[in-house]
Design an enzyme around this catalytic site. Structure first.
Site, PDB file in Angstrom:
ATOM      1  N   LYS A 364      38.470  53.688   4.477  1.00  4.92           N
ATOM      2  CA  LYS A 364      38.658  52.253   4.708  1.00  4.92           C
ATOM      3  C   LYS A 364      37.872  51.436   3.680  1.00  4.92           C
ATOM      4  O   LYS A 364      38.418  50.573   2.998  1.00  4.92           O
ATOM      5  CB  LYS A 364      38.213  51.882   6.132  1.00  4.92           C
ATOM      6  N   SER A 681      45.046  62.097  31.264  1.00  7.73           N
ATOM      7  CA  SER A 681      45.856  62.867  30.329  1.00  7.73           C
ATOM      8  C   SER A 681      45.526  64.346  30.321  1.00  7.73           C
ATOM      9  O   SER A 681      46.202  65.123  29.663  1.00  7.73           O
ATOM     10  CB  SER A 681      45.753  62.280  28.922  1.00  7.73           C
ATOM     11  N   LYS A 724      45.562  63.024  18.719  1.00  6.63           N
ATOM     12  CA  LYS A 724      45.427  64.304  19.419  1.00  6.63           C
ATOM     13  C   LYS A 724      46.089  65.423  18.627  1.00  6.63           C
ATOM     14  O   LYS A 724      45.553  66.535  18.531  1.00  6.63           O
ATOM     15  CB  LYS A 724      46.070  64.201  20.807  1.00  6.63           C
TER      16      LYS A 724
END
Ligand code: ATP
Ligand code: MG
Length: 782
Positions: A364, A681, A724
């Site tokens: 970044k 999840s 993920k």
């Protein structure tokens, strides 16, 4: 005085403490220190028996063992508020004055002075004349207080509240600056009117003294003003000498004057600067104000006020530079180029503010630098992490000692232009505190309507930020304050796959670290298998920062060897890595962990780019209880319960006795780690781990799964699929089990990752079981 003999001190007697030079009036609380043996005895006894004491002033303060005739016969009855012994052994009494008394004969043989006594009451209070005098006392006292800079303000209030004229006279008398003998006289005056008169007399006296000393003060101030005038004259003389060309020093204040002209400030700012400069000329160099003002003027003159050279947008060149500095990131580079193209076509238009969002070390900050390079602009950054005070952004007013401009203006000065690329780092770590919300100051910075007149508290004059190209960065966009988020266009950098990291290492990191360690290409190298080993076994990250660090560590080792003369060049291969860096820091954990039944690999979303986690289930003899450990959040606990209920419902598919459940406790554990453990999840992984335990079948070591599970056995969609999936790849997983309803997220996953992974889409819990177990161990469908 008729003295009589008395051994014990009866209640009709007053224990006496002789005092050398204080008179305490009724109503006053005061402190006396006591040292003489008989006084200490009296004080101790008074405390022990909760008795009052009588204070009598000595005629001669120097006398150490005063007898009855050495004391005044009128004194004050006091009660003891506290009796303290200081660390150095001295004893102190804090007493409250209560009444006047007159001695009526001392007694002999007591362990301390003791006397019979008569209380003296106030006389002659209450008539109009007394009230008039009382008012006068109040007025005079107020006047005096006004002349005393350090007098407590509460005194006036307390004074106003006193109604009883006698008490008023006593209160004021206590504060009068007169000798103890005079105070004693006031104490002996039982007639209120007389006492008020005496107090008034003393007040007048004191007022006169104060007025005179004020006049003296004013005179000496005049003297100071005179000195200042002299200084000004001298300064003028200097100017004249300068004009005539016969001064050699060329005062540096003139340099400031020139700098003000040179800085090309807007009219209003220049006027302000000149005003302060004029003030500066009047202040002697040695004073702190001089240096404060001087620093301020330096700030004003060193900022860039005139338009800096405009950015030169050459899209082709920008493309080349972005490619030169960064591997991959195609979508992001394209978006940046679009952005630059719009700026080129419409320089006056408002371009959105970009915000790069992604885990640490994905590039970044370095993209921001690249953009500056591509545009030929300066690059500055300000970290907002931990900033919780508006003043850190906007500065402190100059009235504060040591005040400074805020981080925005500081960075602008550092840039030396007024159109740098300005990176606002760590926008998600912005705090908020009591001293104004820093995000509201940032809103002003980022708002094109307002930022042309940005107000820094220290500068006190508006500064134009409208030419600055702001870029934000954050690890997690959700933590950026909402209003700021709305102002920016988010560009996500999700992290790199193993292959991308390898490319980045070979194309950029190796070269950079060689240079950093003063090595040439011929002197040191790291081969591809060694790099793979670094990526696999020594780092687990979404970005490449640790990878770059480990490469640096290998090259440092090479530098050492060459410097020692033991080698002329060093080529590092896979086997050298562990020799130099020690054993692997990360292992193919999934393979080890899932080598027993009851463990499933789940996937978690984290701010640093996703990670794998393990769900372990085991059974212990018990009574059918469910135990959940691993500091799970409430939602995760509930999803565990749902998963287990679902598993229990499938018990008849399993080879166990009906009452097995009643004789065992199920324990589900999610081992600790830096992963925040909440959310639904992990449902699928929990279900699979319990089924694996109950059926005694191992879960495949190369799969990982995510998904919420319903009580009916449906698999529901979850968030963070991209992160993920990349985390699974990093951990060496080959197959991921994802909710079928997350299929739409597939497009966000980088091509290369898609190519490396096998995806299995889950509609129901059965789909998960079908995919999860080693091929020969699939649970038989009922
Ligand atoms: N695609 C890439 N190509 C070349 N180098 C890269 C790439 N991505 C990252 N790097 C390098 O990785 C290092 C870390 O990147 P950078 O400091 O920009 O990370 P960041 O995203 O700002 O992280 P943080 O959130 O911790 O500030 C830099 O040296 C950068 O040049
Ligand atoms: Mg950074």
């Amino acid at each position: 005085m008729n003295n009589e003999s008395q051994n014990s001190i009866t209640d009709d007697l007053l224990m006496i403490i002789p005092v050398r030079n204080v008179v305490i009036f009724p109503g006053a609380v005061s402190h006396i220190s006591i040292g003489r043996e008989m006084s200490v005895v009296a004080a101790e006894q008074a405390v022990a028996e909760e008795r009052r004491l009588g204070l009598l002033l000595q005629h001669d303060p120097a006398m150490d063992e005063p007898r009855a005739e050495d004391l005044h016969s009128v004194g004050t009855i006091v009660s003891v508020v506290r009796f303290v012994t200081a660390k150095n052994g001295t004893k102190h009494l804090i007493v409250q004055g209560e009444q006047r008394f007159r001695t009526a004969g001392f007694v002999q043989g007591a362990p301390c002075l003791a006397a019979r006594f008569d209380v003296i009451a106030d006389s002659g209070s209450g008539d109009a004349e007394v009230r008039a005098r009382a008012n006068l006392v109040k007025e005079r006292t107020a006047e005096i207080i006004n002349l005393l800079p350090e007098a407590p303000a509460e005194f006036n209030v307390a004074l106003a509240a006193v109604e009883n004229a006698g008490a008023l006279a006593d209160m004021v008398a206590g504060f009068l600056e007169v000798s103890p003998a005079e105070k004693q006289k006031l104490l002996e005056t039982a007639d209120v009117r007389e006492r008020l008169d005496a107090v008034l007399g003393a007040l007048d006296e004191q007022l006169k003294v104060l007025q005179i000393s004020h006049e003296i003060g004013a005179k000496s101030k005049e003297k100071i003003d005179e000195r200042q005038r002299e200084y000004l004259l001298r300064e003028q003389l200097k100017t004249i000498q300068h004009e005539l060309g016969d001064d050699e020093a060329g005062s540096d204040l003139d340099e400031i004057d020139a700098a003000i002209t040179a800085a090309g400030m807007p009219e209003a700012v220049a006027r302000e600067a000149r005003k302060e400069l004029k003030r500066l000329r009047g202040i002697p160099d040695s004073s702190t104000e001089h240096s404060m003002l001087r620093t301020y003027l330096d700030w004003l003159t060193e900022l860039t006020w005139q338009a800096s050279e405009a950015e030169a947008v050459d899209i082709a060149k920008a493309r080349a530079i972005l490619d030169e500095d960064h591997y991959g990131l195609e979508k992001i580079k394209r978006r940046i180029l679009e952005y630059l193209a719009v700026r080129k076509l419409n320089p006056q238009g408002r371009s959105p503010i970009l915000c790069f969002v992604g885990p640490p070390g994905v590039g970044k900050t370095s993209l921001g630098r690249s953009i500056a390079r591509a545009l030929g602009l300066e690059f500055v950054r300000a970290s907002l992490g931990g900033v919780h005070d508006e003043a850190e952004i906007r500065g402190h007013r100059r009235t504060y000692v040591g005040s400074m401009p805020g981080s925005i203006i500081q960075s602008i000065r550092q840039a030396g232009t007024n159109n740098p690329v300005f990176m606002l780092d760590e926008m998600d770590k912005l705090g908020s505190g009591f001293h104004g919300d820093p995000s509201s100051a940032l809103l002003e910075v980022l708002d094109p309507e307002q930022n042309s007149t940005f107000a820094d508290n220290y500068l006190g004059v508006p500064f134009d930020l409208s030419k600055v190209l702001f870029i934000g960065t954050a690890n997690v966009i959700d933590n950026v304050p909402g209003p700021l988020r709305d102002r920016m266009e988010v560009i996500e950098l999700p992290g790199y796959t193993q292959d991308e990291k390898l490319e980045i290492a070979e194309r950029y990191l190796l070269e950079r670290q060689l240079a950093a360690n003063g090595l040439s290409n011929a002197q040191a190298s790291i081969d591809r298998p060694a790099l793979v080993e670094l990526i696999d076994g020594y780092t687990r990250e979404a970005g490449v920062r640790n990878l770059e660090r480990e490469i640096g560590a290998l090259f440092r080792h090479a530098t050492m060897r060459i410097a020692e003369g033991s080698d002329r060049s060093v080529a590092i291969g896979k086997t050298d890595v562990s020799e130099i860096l020690g054993p692997r820091k990360f292992d193919r954990e999934a393979q080890m962990r899932t080598s027993v039944a009851g463990v499933a690999t789940g996937l978690a979303w984290t701010p640093v780019g996703g990670d794998i986690l393990f769900v372990e289930a085991t059974a212990v003899p018990g009574q059918g209880q469910l135990i959940l450990t691993g500091q799970l959040g409430d939602v995760m606990k509930e999803s565990a319960q749902a998963a287990i209920s679902l598993a229990k419902g499938r018990l008849d598919q399993l080879p166990m006795e009906r009452d097995w459940l009643a004789q065992n406790d199920l324990h589900v554990h999610v081992p600790a780690g830096a992963i925040p453990k909440d959310g639904p999840s992990a449902g699928v992984a929990m279900f699979v781990s319990v089924m694996s335990l109950l059926s005694n079948r191992k879960v495949r070591s190369d799969i990982a799964m995510t998904g919420e599970i319903s009580l009916r056995g449906l698999v529901l969609p979850v968030g963070g699929i991209k992160e993920k999936t990349l985390a699974a790849l990093r951990a060496g997983i080959k197959t991921v089990l994802l909710p079928a309803r997350n299929r739409k997220d597939l497009q966000d996953i980088p091509e290369s990752a898609r190519a490396e992974l096998k995806f299995i889409w889950l509609e129901t819990a059965e789909d998960a079981l079908a995919a999860a177990f080693e091929p020969d161990e699939t649970v038989k469908a009922a």
